[in-house]
Structures are given as C-alpha cells and as structure tokens.
Design an enzyme around this catalytic site. Structure first.
Site, PDB file in Angstrom:
ATOM      1  N   ASN A  32      90.116  -5.645  60.702  1.00  0.00           N
ATOM      2  CA  ASN A  32      88.741  -5.315  60.292  1.00  0.00           C
ATOM      3  C   ASN A  32      87.922  -4.754  61.451  1.00  0.00           C
ATOM      4  O   ASN A  32      86.726  -4.524  61.316  1.00  0.00           O
ATOM      5  CB  ASN A  32      88.037  -6.542  59.669  1.00  0.00           C
ATOM      6  N   ASN A  89      86.819 -18.168  60.264  1.00  0.00           N
ATOM      7  CA  ASN A  89      87.815 -17.089  60.379  1.00  0.00           C
ATOM      8  C   ASN A  89      89.213 -17.640  60.661  1.00  0.00           C
ATOM      9  O   ASN A  89      90.176 -17.286  59.981  1.00  0.00           O
ATOM     10  CB  ASN A  89      87.401 -16.141  61.506  1.00  0.00           C
ATOM     11  N   TYR A 138      87.940 -23.476  69.681  1.00  0.00           N
ATOM     12  CA  TYR A 138      88.964 -22.417  69.585  1.00  0.00           C
ATOM     13  C   TYR A 138      90.360 -23.036  69.499  1.00  0.00           C
ATOM     14  O   TYR A 138      91.133 -22.751  68.565  1.00  0.00           O
ATOM     15  CB  TYR A 138      88.854 -21.476  70.800  1.00  0.00           C
TER      16      TYR A 138
HETATM   17  N1  LIG Z   1      94.682 -12.692  75.084  1.00  0.00           N
HETATM   18  C1  LIG Z   1      95.254 -13.840  75.437  1.00  0.00           C
HETATM   19  O1  LIG Z   1      95.479 -14.105  76.624  1.00  0.00           O
HETATM   20  C2  LIG Z   1      95.635 -14.856  74.374  1.00  0.00           C
HETATM   21  C3  LIG Z   1      96.153 -16.085  74.780  1.00  0.00           C
HETATM   22  C4  LIG Z   1      96.532 -17.007  73.806  1.00  0.00           C
HETATM   23  C5  LIG Z   1      96.429 -16.689  72.457  1.00  0.00           C
HETATM   24  N2  LIG Z   1      95.901 -15.502  72.086  1.00  0.00           N
HETATM   25  C6  LIG Z   1      95.822 -15.199  70.639  1.00  0.00           C
HETATM   26  O2  LIG Z   1      96.441 -13.955  70.412  1.00  0.00           O
HETATM   27  C7  LIG Z   1      95.812 -13.251  69.352  1.00  0.00           C
HETATM   28  C8  LIG Z   1      95.462 -11.852  69.796  1.00  0.00           C
HETATM   29  O3  LIG Z   1      94.589 -11.931  70.924  1.00  0.00           O
HETATM   30  P1  LIG Z   1      94.004 -10.595  71.567  1.00  0.00           P
HETATM   31  O4  LIG Z   1      93.682 -10.902  72.977  1.00  0.00           O
HETATM   32  O5  LIG Z   1      94.867  -9.450  71.223  1.00  0.00           O
HETATM   33  O6  LIG Z   1      92.625 -10.504  70.751  1.00  0.00           O
HETATM   34  P2  LIG Z   1      91.877  -9.230  70.165  1.00  0.00           P
HETATM   35  O7  LIG Z   1      90.475  -9.637  69.877  1.00  0.00           O
HETATM   36  O8  LIG Z   1      92.101  -8.034  71.022  1.00  0.00           O
HETATM   37  O9  LIG Z   1      92.665  -8.994  68.783  1.00  0.00           O
HETATM   38  C9  LIG Z   1      92.367  -9.696  67.599  1.00  0.00           C
HETATM   39  C10 LIG Z   1      92.300  -8.659  66.471  1.00  0.00           C
HETATM   40  O10 LIG Z   1      92.092  -9.336  65.237  1.00  0.00           O
HETATM   41  C11 LIG Z   1      91.130  -8.618  64.473  1.00  0.00           C
HETATM   42  N3  LIG Z   1      90.512  -9.573  63.537  1.00  0.00           N
HETATM   43  C12 LIG Z   1      89.851 -10.731  63.834  1.00  0.00           C
HETATM   44  N4  LIG Z   1      89.415 -11.328  62.695  1.00  0.00           N
HETATM   45  C13 LIG Z   1      89.832 -10.538  61.646  1.00  0.00           C
HETATM   46  C14 LIG Z   1      89.710 -10.626  60.242  1.00  0.00           C
HETATM   47  N5  LIG Z   1      89.042 -11.620  59.658  1.00  0.00           N
HETATM   48  N6  LIG Z   1      90.299  -9.662  59.485  1.00  0.00           N
HETATM   49  C15 LIG Z   1      90.978  -8.646  60.064  1.00  0.00           C
HETATM   50  N7  LIG Z   1      91.121  -8.503  61.401  1.00  0.00           N
HETATM   51  C16 LIG Z   1      90.546  -9.445  62.194  1.00  0.00           C
HETATM   52  C17 LIG Z   1      90.173  -8.048  65.509  1.00  0.00           C
HETATM   53  O11 LIG Z   1      89.441  -6.943  65.050  1.00  0.00           O
HETATM   54  C18 LIG Z   1      91.144  -7.683  66.638  1.00  0.00           C
HETATM   55  O12 LIG Z   1      91.637  -6.365  66.492  1.00  0.00           O
HETATM   56  C19 LIG Z   1      94.611 -14.104  68.945  1.00  0.00           C
HETATM   57  O13 LIG Z   1      94.985 -14.845  67.802  1.00  0.00           O
HETATM   58  C20 LIG Z   1      94.401 -15.045  70.123  1.00  0.00           C
HETATM   59  O14 LIG Z   1      93.885 -16.278  69.705  1.00  0.00           O
HETATM   60  C21 LIG Z   1      95.509 -14.578  72.999  1.00  0.00           C
END
Ligand SMILES: NC(=O)c1ccc[n+]([C@@H]2O[C@H](COP(=O)([O-])OP(=O)(O)OC[C@H]3O[C@@H](n4cnc5c(N)ncnc54)[C@H](O)[C@@H]3O)[C@@H](O)[C@H]2O)c1
Length: 319
Positions: A32, A89, A138
């Site tokens: 989204n 969410n 979180y």
């Molecule tokens: N970045 C890190 O170091 C890290 C570490 C541990 C876990 N994570 C997990 O990995 C996943 C990805 O992280 P990231 O850093 O790529 O985050 P990010 O914010 O870049 O990516 C998340 C994506 O999900 C989309 N999104 C969120 N809610 C939505 C919804 N309701 N409908 C449709 N799309 C939706 C956002 O637009 C975004 O593109 C997440 O679940 C995060 O919790 C990330």
C-alpha cells in the site's frame, strides 16, 4: 511458481523480490506504499492496496502458490507512542490476511519476524529457545503474529517459516535498489546522512554499556543474505514442517566499530556526538544462527565491509 511478496515495495521485500526473480520465480508485489516506494518495485507487477482489503488481495492470492509477508509497521519508537497503529496493522489486519490465505490455495507462508521478540535476552548469542519477552509493542505484535501462525498451522495446515531477522543492512549488488526508510532509523544509512551533510552529526545513544567499547553491539546481516534464506525457506516448506528461526551472522559489532568500518570503506570522517542511552536498547543483540544453518544449509556470506560498500554505492546514487 508464483510468489506474492506482500510489502515488496519496502526495503527487505524488494531485495527478496529481485533474488526470487533471479532464481526463476514469478513475483507479484502487493503493497500500500505507506512506507514503501514505487521505485523499489520497478520492473515488477505491483498491486497497490492494503493487505487487509479482501476485495483487492483475494484475486491476487488466487494467482499465487506462496506468500512472503514483509509488510508491517516497524519502528520501535513509534510503536511505543502509537501502539494502536501497530496492533491494528501488524496483528488485526495481518490475521485477516491469514484468513484470506486460508481461503485460497496458498499453503506456504514466510513471515518477517524480528529479534525484538526476545526483548532483553538472557543469553548471547541468542538461540531460538531463549524466552520470548518483547519489551515494546512492535516486538509484541510480531510475537502475536508468530503465535497466530503457529495456531493456524496446527489447526488448518498452513505451513510457515517465521524468520527472526537481526539488523538488516546493505543493498543489492546491482546498485538499483537499497535501503529507504523515511524517517531513517537504521544506523548505517544514518551514518551516511551525517557524512553527506543531511544531518549535523551521528548521535550515538550511550557509550557506557557493558560492552568492550561501551556502545551497543548488534548483528548486521546483509539484506541479500536474508533474501537467499527466504528462497531456501520456500523450498524447505515443500517437504518439511513449519519452523521459526533466527537470521543473523552470529557476530556482533559495536556502534563505534561500525563507524570505524564506514570511515575505512568510504574514506570519510563521520561527525559524531555521544548522547544519553535510548530507553529500551539492549546492550547486545547477536543471533545464534545455527538452526537456520543446519536446517536450510544456509550461512550469511557477506561481511560488514560488503554491507557498507553496497549500501554506500546506493546512498551515493540517491544523493
Ligand atoms: N529492517 C530491519 O532491520 C528489520 C529487522 C527485523 C525485522 N524486520 C521486519 O521486516 C519487514 C520488512 O522491513 P523493512 O525494513 O523492509 O520495512 P519497510 O517499511 O521498508 O517495508 C514494509 C513494507 O510494507 C508495506 N506495508 C505496511 N503495511 C501495509 C499494509 N497494511 N498493506 C500493504 N502494505 C503494507 C509498506 O508500504 C512497506 O513497503 C517488516 O515486517 C519488519 O518488521 C525488519
């Protein structure tokens, strides 16, 4: 085989989409764009919508064989200020997505969990058997969804892998995609912002932790190593049971060590200021990745220098 990458316009999801395509999978990205970017999904079929919107996602699910679920709100600080947003969410909407998945023919599901499910871990490196006691909303929402997956798996036969990532970092070798968060909250891109004059200095949150140099120690894993594990996870699920596992390197670096490595790789001095500790930051978070190594025959390949080199190439391009 077609994989629906939910959250594929975000940082880790877009990198995984690229790796999936290189391995011959068909990829559809669903996002989204609440924190994602259309640019990161360029070259892929992108369906823009909320994953809780059944009318939008159900027809897309019908065209897919597996789901990788990256989408979530993912800021610890924001989750403390606005837990409602996180529970809605990451739990309520996310469980609705599980229901839509169960109504489709998809039975393989890969979930982005996090080291935050462990809270202030009692062991280091952290094995999967460590108590899961998140210390912020979180982490609590991610654990709640892991629990929902386990229950759906037992009752309804959904097969899943929950991957608990440690600190994702780095960028794709192509230089076409990389880390984008707005506002940025991850250490390495923030260091680059300080080098590029986009912020006055890097604030180091505390240098009096019980670590060798007093700054927090984290396990930085290259995003391409994470993406590789996802592809292996998908293959694993064709013949093996559901599982939750850590994805990290098993080696920790302090904030000061990361700064030194950035200075070495980029040739730039990092303007730094030492501030107070940030509430809720554990001194050390390092994965024991041996379960993933044994189960998937996977091992993180990329060094901290490679993380910084690829991320720097991307940061310069964006700049
Ligand atoms: N970045 C890190 O170091 C890290 C570490 C541990 C876990 N994570 C997990 O990995 C996943 C990805 O992280 P990231 O850093 O790529 O985050 P990010 O914010 O870049 O990516 C998340 C994506 O999900 C989309 N999104 C969120 N809610 C939505 C919804 N309701 N409908 C449709 N799309 C939706 C956002 O637009 C975004 O593109 C997440 O679940 C995060 O919790 C990330």
């Amino acid at each position: 085989m077609a994989v629906l990458v939910v959250g594929g316009a975000g940082y880790i999801g877009s990198h995984t989409a690229h790796v999936l395509r290189r391995r011959g999978y068909d990829v559809i990205i669903y996002d989204n764009l609440c924190t994602g970017f259309r640019d990161l999904a360029e070259g892929f079929e992108l369906v823009v919508g909320d994953f809780a919107d059944k009318t939008k996602i159900a027809p897309v699910l019908r065209r897919c064989d597996a789901v990788m679920f990256f989408a979530a709100h993912a800021s610890v600080a924001e989750s403390v200020e606005n837990p409602k947003k996180y529970y809605h969410n990451n739990v309520t909407s996310a469980v609705s997505l599980l229901d839509y998945v169960m109504e489709s023919r998809v039975r393989r599901f890969i979930f982005s969990s996090t080291a935050a499910v462990y809270g202030n871990a009692t062991q280091s490196p952290i094995p999967e058997t460590c108590p899961k006691q998140p210390v912020n909303p979180y982490g609590a929402t991610k654990l709640a969804f892991e629990n929902a997956l386990e229950a759906y798996s037992t009752a309804y036969g959904l097969k899943y892998v929950s991957f608990r990532y440690f600190n994702a970092a780095g960028a794709d070798d192509s230089g076409t995609i990389g880390e984008m968060h707005d506002p940025e909250s991850h250490l390495i891109p923030i260091i680059f912002q300080a080098i590029q004059g986009k912020r006055a200095a890097l604030s180091v949150y505390g240098d009096d932790y019980p670590t060798p140099d007093g700054t927090c120690v984290r396990d930085y894993i290259h995003v391409t190593d994470l993406a590789d594990a996802h592809v292996l996870g998908l293959e694993y699920l064709t013949k093996s049971p559901s599982i939750a596992m850590n994805l990290g390197t098993g080696k920790g670096y302090s904030v000061k060590e990361v700064i030194e490595a950035v200075e070495h790789v980029t040739g730039h001095t990092v303007p730094t200021q030492i501030g107070p500790r940030r509430p809720g930051d554990p001194a050390e978070l390092v994965a024991d990745p041996s379960l993933a190594e044994r189960t998937l025959k996977w091992k993180a390949q990329r060094s901290l220098d490679n993380i910084i080199e690829t991320a720097w190439k991307w940061a310069q391009k964006r700049h």
